[in-house]
Design a protein around this motif. Structure first.
Motif, PDB file in Angstrom:
ATOM      1  N   ASN A 429       0.805  -1.233   0.000  1.00 60.30           N
ATOM      2  CA  ASN A 429       0.000   0.000   0.000  1.00 60.30           C
ATOM      3  C   ASN A 429       0.838   1.283   0.000  1.00 60.30           C
ATOM      4  OD1 ASN A 429       0.597   0.407   2.786  1.00 60.30           O
ATOM      5  ND2 ASN A 429      -1.119  -0.927   3.364  1.00 60.30           N
ATOM      6  N   ASP A 449      -6.821  -4.173  -6.329  1.00 57.43           N
ATOM      7  CA  ASP A 449      -6.945  -4.393  -4.882  1.00 57.43           C
ATOM      8  C   ASP A 449      -7.725  -3.261  -4.223  1.00 57.43           C
ATOM      9  OD1 ASP A 449      -5.297  -6.803  -4.848  1.00 57.43           O
ATOM     10  OD2 ASP A 449      -3.737  -5.432  -5.520  1.00 57.43           O
ATOM     11  N   LEU A 480     -11.816  -4.979   9.529  1.00 57.18           N
ATOM     12  CA  LEU A 480     -10.542  -5.363  10.130  1.00 57.18           C
ATOM     13  C   LEU A 480      -9.527  -5.298   8.995  1.00 57.18           C
ATOM     14  CD1 LEU A 480      -9.042  -6.463  12.680  1.00 57.18           C
ATOM     15  CD2 LEU A 480      -9.208  -8.704  11.612  1.00 57.18           C
ATOM     16  N   GLY A 481      -8.642  -4.310   9.047  1.00 51.98           N
ATOM     17  CA  GLY A 481      -7.709  -4.101   7.937  1.00 51.98           C
ATOM     18  C   GLY A 481      -8.023  -2.773   7.277  1.00 51.98           C
ATOM     19  N   GLY A 483      -6.051  -1.168   4.832  1.00 44.45           N
ATOM     20  CA  GLY A 483      -5.063  -0.967   3.769  1.00 44.45           C
ATOM     21  C   GLY A 483      -5.764  -0.675   2.459  1.00 44.45           C
ATOM     22  N   ALA A 485      -7.417  -2.744   0.303  1.00 45.61           N
ATOM     23  CA  ALA A 485      -8.762  -3.303   0.166  1.00 45.61           C
ATOM     24  C   ALA A 485      -9.713  -2.583   1.119  1.00 45.61           C
ATOM     25  CB  ALA A 485      -8.736  -4.803   0.442  1.00 45.61           C
ATOM     26  N   GLY A 486      -9.349  -2.504   2.396  1.00 44.51           N
ATOM     27  CA  GLY A 486     -10.239  -1.927   3.407  1.00 44.51           C
ATOM     28  C   GLY A 486     -10.637  -0.498   3.085  1.00 44.51           C
ATOM     29  N   LEU A 588     -12.546 -11.460   3.550  1.00 40.78           N
ATOM     30  CA  LEU A 588     -12.012 -11.276   2.191  1.00 40.78           C
ATOM     31  C   LEU A 588     -10.585 -11.782   1.988  1.00 40.78           C
ATOM     32  CD1 LEU A 588     -13.170  -7.616   1.408  1.00 40.78           C
ATOM     33  CD2 LEU A 588     -14.332  -9.756   0.870  1.00 40.78           C
ATOM     34  N   ASN A 634     -14.878 -11.923  -4.334  1.00 40.92           N
ATOM     35  CA  ASN A 634     -13.548 -11.763  -4.924  1.00 40.92           C
ATOM     36  C   ASN A 634     -13.625 -10.839  -6.127  1.00 40.92           C
ATOM     37  OD1 ASN A 634     -11.086 -12.405  -6.546  1.00 40.92           O
ATOM     38  ND2 ASN A 634     -10.748 -13.746  -4.796  1.00 40.92           N
TER      39      ASN A 634
HETATM   40  N1  LIG Z   1     -11.287 -10.927  -1.848  1.00 44.83           N
HETATM   41  C1  LIG Z   1     -10.724 -10.062  -2.627  1.00 44.83           C
HETATM   42  O1  LIG Z   1     -11.166  -9.825  -3.755  1.00 44.83           O
HETATM   43  C2  LIG Z   1      -9.514  -9.357  -2.170  1.00 44.83           C
HETATM   44  C3  LIG Z   1      -8.872  -9.735  -1.044  1.00 44.83           C
HETATM   45  N2  LIG Z   1      -7.764  -9.069  -0.630  1.00 44.83           N
HETATM   46  C4  LIG Z   1      -7.093  -9.565   0.554  1.00 44.83           C
HETATM   47  O2  LIG Z   1      -7.118  -8.606   1.578  1.00 44.83           O
HETATM   48  C5  LIG Z   1      -5.962  -8.725   2.359  1.00 44.83           C
HETATM   49  C6  LIG Z   1      -5.373  -7.354   2.587  1.00 44.83           C
HETATM   50  O3  LIG Z   1      -5.007  -6.785   1.371  1.00 44.83           O
HETATM   51  P1  LIG Z   1      -4.601  -5.241   1.296  1.00 44.83           P
HETATM   52  O4  LIG Z   1      -5.644  -4.392   1.843  1.00 44.83           O
HETATM   53  O5  LIG Z   1      -4.174  -5.006  -0.072  1.00 44.83           O
HETATM   54  O6  LIG Z   1      -3.347  -5.235   2.264  1.00 44.83           O
HETATM   55  P2  LIG Z   1      -2.690  -4.022   3.015  1.00 44.83           P
HETATM   56  O7  LIG Z   1      -1.357  -4.474   3.425  1.00 44.83           O
HETATM   57  O8  LIG Z   1      -2.808  -2.791   2.215  1.00 44.83           O
HETATM   58  O9  LIG Z   1      -3.594  -3.842   4.322  1.00 44.83           O
HETATM   59  C7  LIG Z   1      -3.620  -4.735   5.379  1.00 44.83           C
HETATM   60  C8  LIG Z   1      -4.274  -4.052   6.543  1.00 44.83           C
HETATM   61  O10 LIG Z   1      -4.498  -5.016   7.538  1.00 44.83           O
HETATM   62  C9  LIG Z   1      -4.019  -4.506   8.770  1.00 44.83           C
HETATM   63  N3  LIG Z   1      -3.592  -5.596   9.629  1.00 44.83           N
HETATM   64  C10 LIG Z   1      -2.553  -6.422   9.492  1.00 44.83           C
HETATM   65  N4  LIG Z   1      -2.510  -7.286  10.512  1.00 44.83           N
HETATM   66  C11 LIG Z   1      -3.527  -6.974  11.322  1.00 44.83           C
HETATM   67  C12 LIG Z   1      -3.992  -7.502  12.551  1.00 44.83           C
HETATM   68  N5  LIG Z   1      -3.408  -8.526  13.128  1.00 44.83           N
HETATM   69  N6  LIG Z   1      -5.059  -6.928  13.100  1.00 44.83           N
HETATM   70  C13 LIG Z   1      -5.656  -5.888  12.550  1.00 44.83           C
HETATM   71  N7  LIG Z   1      -5.276  -5.358  11.377  1.00 44.83           N
HETATM   72  C14 LIG Z   1      -4.218  -5.903  10.776  1.00 44.83           C
HETATM   73  C15 LIG Z   1      -2.863  -3.606   8.400  1.00 44.83           C
HETATM   74  O11 LIG Z   1      -2.642  -2.754   9.473  1.00 44.83           O
HETATM   75  P3  LIG Z   1      -1.448  -1.670   9.486  1.00 44.83           P
HETATM   76  O12 LIG Z   1      -1.839  -0.648   8.495  1.00 44.83           O
HETATM   77  O13 LIG Z   1      -1.477  -1.146  10.893  1.00 44.83           O
HETATM   78  O14 LIG Z   1      -0.224  -2.401   9.141  1.00 44.83           O
HETATM   79  C16 LIG Z   1      -3.429  -2.944   7.160  1.00 44.83           C
HETATM   80  O15 LIG Z   1      -4.238  -1.869   7.515  1.00 44.83           O
HETATM   81  C17 LIG Z   1      -5.054  -9.708   1.650  1.00 44.83           C
HETATM   82  O16 LIG Z   1      -5.154 -10.954   2.266  1.00 44.83           O
HETATM   83  C18 LIG Z   1      -5.643  -9.829   0.289  1.00 44.83           C
HETATM   84  O17 LIG Z   1      -5.483 -11.120  -0.239  1.00 44.83           O
HETATM   85  C19 LIG Z   1      -7.275  -7.992  -1.296  1.00 44.83           C
HETATM   86  C20 LIG Z   1      -7.862  -7.581  -2.434  1.00 44.83           C
HETATM   87  C21 LIG Z   1      -9.019  -8.276  -2.995  1.00 44.83           C
END
Ligand SMILES: NC(=O)C1=CN([C@@H]2O[C@H](COP(=O)(O)OP(=O)(O)OC[C@H]3O[C@@H](n4cnc5c(N)ncnc54)[C@H](OP(=O)(O)O)[C@@H]3O)[C@@H](O)[C@H]2O)C=CC1
Ligand SMILES: CC(=O)C(=O)O
Length: 734
Positions: A429, A449, A480-481, A483, A485-486, A588, A634
């Motif tokens: 990200n 994403d 939860l998350g 980044g 996607a979120g 997701l 997805n």
């Molecule tokens: N189903 C679908 O179509 C899609 C699914 N995804 C999935 O989503 C997931 C995330 O992708 P993406 O958003 O790009 O990743 P990012 O790295 O951009 O974001 C991950 C987020 O999760 C947070 N995080 C990590 N660990 C924890 C935890 N233990 N508790 C709470 N929050 C946590 C991070 O926090 P911090 O910022 O503090 O580090 C960050 O905000 C991946 O597994 C990806 O495969 C993604 C795109 C499409």
């Protein structure tokens, strides 16, 4: 161009009437040249190119500088030249030089064609024993020669002394015997008089399905066993074989092998068996494939652009054999699914996504280009793995990184034009948002994403309203998350809410909360937050855990986009169920190992009350005698149709309203029967129809916004989208 005045349509017609005589030669040569040389454009641009002969029996390709020779097509020209070569006994080997635009790319030392040895050995067209044909060939040869004289600068092939064919010796075992061990080898040597290379060309190979006629016409006799099969039977056999494998990675390798061997059959299997094979070529198996890419690596797929290619990226793009590219999926491998930094081995993702572009969205395979940008990896395990295929260095960052990316983006536009779609995939990200913002105004770019995921989740939520009740703005969302996607999903939901309520987006955002690794995103954290999290920093006391956040925020919708598995615990799901009659829970994260919870857990812990979907698929679950089939949330539902919509409308930029249009089209495809089964997405088995509808809605939006360049606008965009879609059925060959 000199050729304009010399080649009238009448002559072209008379020449084309002779084509059957030589079709074996020109068709094979044309096919091989256009696939292997890289500087020939694919139809319909062939007419913009001509070839001529040099005094050294080289064939030169020159693109017309200004306008195409509409009356003279390349097949004719190739045929003319080949006819001439054969008719006048040129040497059996023809070096090829090519130039494209101003870029001189001499490869005469590399590409060698062997023209039909029987004819060239005789050095005389009359000695083929086919008097009538021979006579015709002679006439054509003369016609040709007179016209060729105006095209070439130097000596005529007629003036060259015929060389006899040399057989045996070092030349014939070129690159194989001990005597040539220390010599440079040309990997591209085509035997035009044999169909051997056709069998090894995935784009045209049909294996046992070559008909008797095709076996004769394309020199395949003896190269195949006698039986003639058909595509259905081949499909049946291959599905049977694939089902024998117990290990998903073996199925993946078998599918990749098939893609490399017989592209149409690969897509036939994937389209006809999409629900069974999607988990093989895509998530979850593609995740494991990327982790082990170095070990399972057989043949390179896609284009690798590493720091070593800095300053040469345009040249690298030109090495790709196809010129008419419509969609590029590019990754730098830093955030592969929820598996983290897999460096160069992330290539499995662009390859997999583009396979879906073709199978699910109907973009033709030759128009798809998978790219991996290798700037190193910070994954120590990979750096120490002897089979790792990428650069062995830590990731380049800052200026070095952005300069390489900029060179790539510039070269892409220069080489493929304004309308090529660049899909950013699985970037971390800290780069993803910046790249999207930077190139969103100058290129046709889309981040799957951030944007594709947003569109698919919004569609699922809108569809789910039929089951959980209420309107979109009435719901409260917790992620939860926070980044790509979120925050991407959160922003699109907020946009849709504000359109519905006609209130500023800042107001809508207040219904959406996000938790990251440090807890709930609240205003007291604002100064230390990354820019994409700041809009979500609402007034609230700090909250450290997800469970606590569920309890205090009381969301009606819980969305997992953290990339961390098992984070939707029993307590979290129970808390959601306590607050809601029918909670909507979307886990997701991919692949399956990173899913926030399984389907079984979601249904059990909510006592069958949750509406659940996940990024990677789960089998149906039986709970208290009832079967629950969960959907797959997805972005594969969106990006193939979305991209197709951009391509068919000739869109030049992506706009948020197009994402909303895609969402709307997807949500509309959920049937009453799907709802009855608790599904918020339609089955993937209908995906091509779904994609056509998405494409049509996206294209309509592009026209409405004035971003479409393909004019006039087709009346019926769904029909038009369907008519543009690639089909994998075998074609009949001349
Ligand atoms: N189903 C679908 O179509 C899609 C699914 N995804 C999935 O989503 C997931 C995330 O992708 P993406 O958003 O790009 O990743 P990012 O790295 O951009 O974001 C991950 C987020 O999760 C947070 N995080 C990590 N660990 C924890 C935890 N233990 N508790 C709470 N929050 C946590 C991070 O926090 P911090 O910022 O503090 O580090 C960050 O905000 C991946 O597994 C990806 O495969 C993604 C795109 C499409
Ligand atoms: C599906 C997808 O794009 C991802 O998991 O990253």
């Amino acid at each position: 161009m000199a050729a304009h005045g010399k080649y009238g349509s009448a002559e072209t017609k008379s020449l084309s009437s002779h084509l059957p005589l030589y079709k074996r030669h020109w068709a094979t040569i044309l096919a091989q040249l256009s696939q292997s040389c890289g500087f020939l454009p694919a139809p319909p641009y062939l007419c913009a190119t001509y070839i001529t002969l040099s005094s050294r029996n080289s064939i030169y390709y020159r693109p017309t500088e200004t306008k195409p020779l509409s009356f003279l097509s390349l097949p004719h020209m190739i045929w003319l030249n080949i006819a001439s070569l054969m008719g006048h006994g040129c040497s059996k080997k023809i070096g090829i030089s090519g130039c494209w635009g101003g870029d001189k790319r001499k490869i005469s030392e590399k590409v060698v064609l062997r023209v039909n040895s029987q004819v060239s050995q005789n050095n005389n067209i009359h000695s083929t024993g086919e008097e009538e044909e021979g006579e015709e060939k002679k006439v054509i040869g003369r016609n040709m020669e007179s016209t060729l004289k105006s095209l070439r600068d130097g000596e005529s092939v007629l003036d060259l002394s015929p060389r006899s064919t040399v057989s045996g010796g070092v030349e014939d075992v070129y690159g194989e015997d001990r005597a040539t061990e220390d010599q440079l080898v040309t990997p591209w040597t085509f035997s035009v008089a044999s169909g051997y290379s056709l069998l090894r060309d995935p784009q045209y190979n049909k294996g046992l399905a070559f008909t008797e006629k095709e076996r004769d016409a394309h020199y395949l006799r003896g190269l195949l066993p006698p039986t003639v099969s058909n595509q259905s039977l081949q499909e049946k056999k291959l599905m049977h074989n694939i089902r024998q494998y117990q290990v998903p990675l073996q199925k993946y390798v078998a599918m990749m092998d098939l893609q490399e061997r017989n592209e149409r059959l690969f897509y036939k299997l994937l389209i006809d068996n999409v629900e069974e094979l999607l988990p093989v070529v895509y998530t979850p198996t593609v995740g494991e494939a990327c982790q082990k890419y170095g070990s399972i690596f057989r043949r390179p797929q896609g284009l690798y652009i590493s720091l070593k290619e800095k300053g040469k990226i345009l040249e690298v793009l030109k090495n790709w054999p196809e010129r008419s590219i419509q969609v590029i999926v590019v990754t730098d491998g830093e955030r592969i699914l929820g598996l983290g930094d897999l460096g160069c081995q992330g290539m499995g993702i662009p390859v997999g996504k583009l396979a879906l572009y073709t199978a699910l969205g109907g973009v033709r395979p030759s128009a798809c280009l998978p790219v991996t940008i290798d700037v190193g990896t910070n994954n120590e395990k990979l750096l120490n793995n002897e089979f790792y295929i990428g650069l062995r260095q830590n990731r380049a960052t800052g200026q070095e990184y952005y300069e390489l990316l900029h060179e790539f983006m510039t070269a892409v536009k220069q080489n493929y034009g304004e309308k090529v779609l660049v899909q950013f995939e699985d970037f971390a990200n800290h780069n993803a948002f910046e790249l999207l913002a930077k190139y969103g105004t100058t290129h046709l770019v889309f981040n799957d994403d951030i944007q594709g995921t947003a569109s698919v989740v919004l569609a699922g939520v809108v569809a789910a309203l039929k089951l959980i009740g209420g309107t979109l703005p009435e719901h409260t969302f917790l992620f939860l998350g926070a980044g790509e996607a979120g925050t991407g999903i959160a922003e699109l939901i907020a946009l849709e809410m504000s359109k519905q309520t006609k209130t500023p987006i800042e107001e809508s955002r207040k219904k959406i909360w996000l938790v990251d690794s440090k807890g709930l995103i609240v205003s007291s954290r604002k100064n230390s937050l990354q820019h994409f999290k700041k809009p979500w920093a609402h007034e609230h006391e700090p909250v450290n855990s997800l469970l606590e956040a569920v309890k205090v925020i009381k969301p009606t919708v819980l969305i997992g986009s953290s990339g961390v598995g098992k984070t939707f615990t029993k307590e979290v799901v129970e808390a959601m169920t306590l607050n809601n009659d029918k909670p909507l829970i979307l886990a997701l994260s991919n692949p399956t190992s990173q899913s926030e919870c399984t389907a079984e857990e979601a249904y059990q812990w909510s006592e069958g009350r949750t509406i659940f979907a996940s990024g990677s698929p789960f089998d149906p679950v039986e709970y208290k005698g009832k079967v629950y089939a969960s959907g797959q949330a997805n972005n594969a539902y969106i990006f193939p149709g979305f991209g197709l919509g951009l391509v068919i409308s000739g869109a030049i930029r992506v706009h948020d309203d197009m994402l909303l249009a895609a969402s709307e089209a997807l949500a509309k495809q959920v049937s009453e029967e799907n709802y009855k089964n608790g599904l918020i997405y339609p089955p993937f088995s209908n995906i091509r129809k779904i994609s056509a509808n998405i494409a049509a809605n996206v294209a309509a939006k592009a026209y409405e916004l004035g971003l479409a360049t393909r004019l006039p606008r087709p009346q019926n965009l769904v029909e038009y989208a369907e008519s543009c879609m690639y089909t994998p059925v075998y074609r009949n060959y001349r």
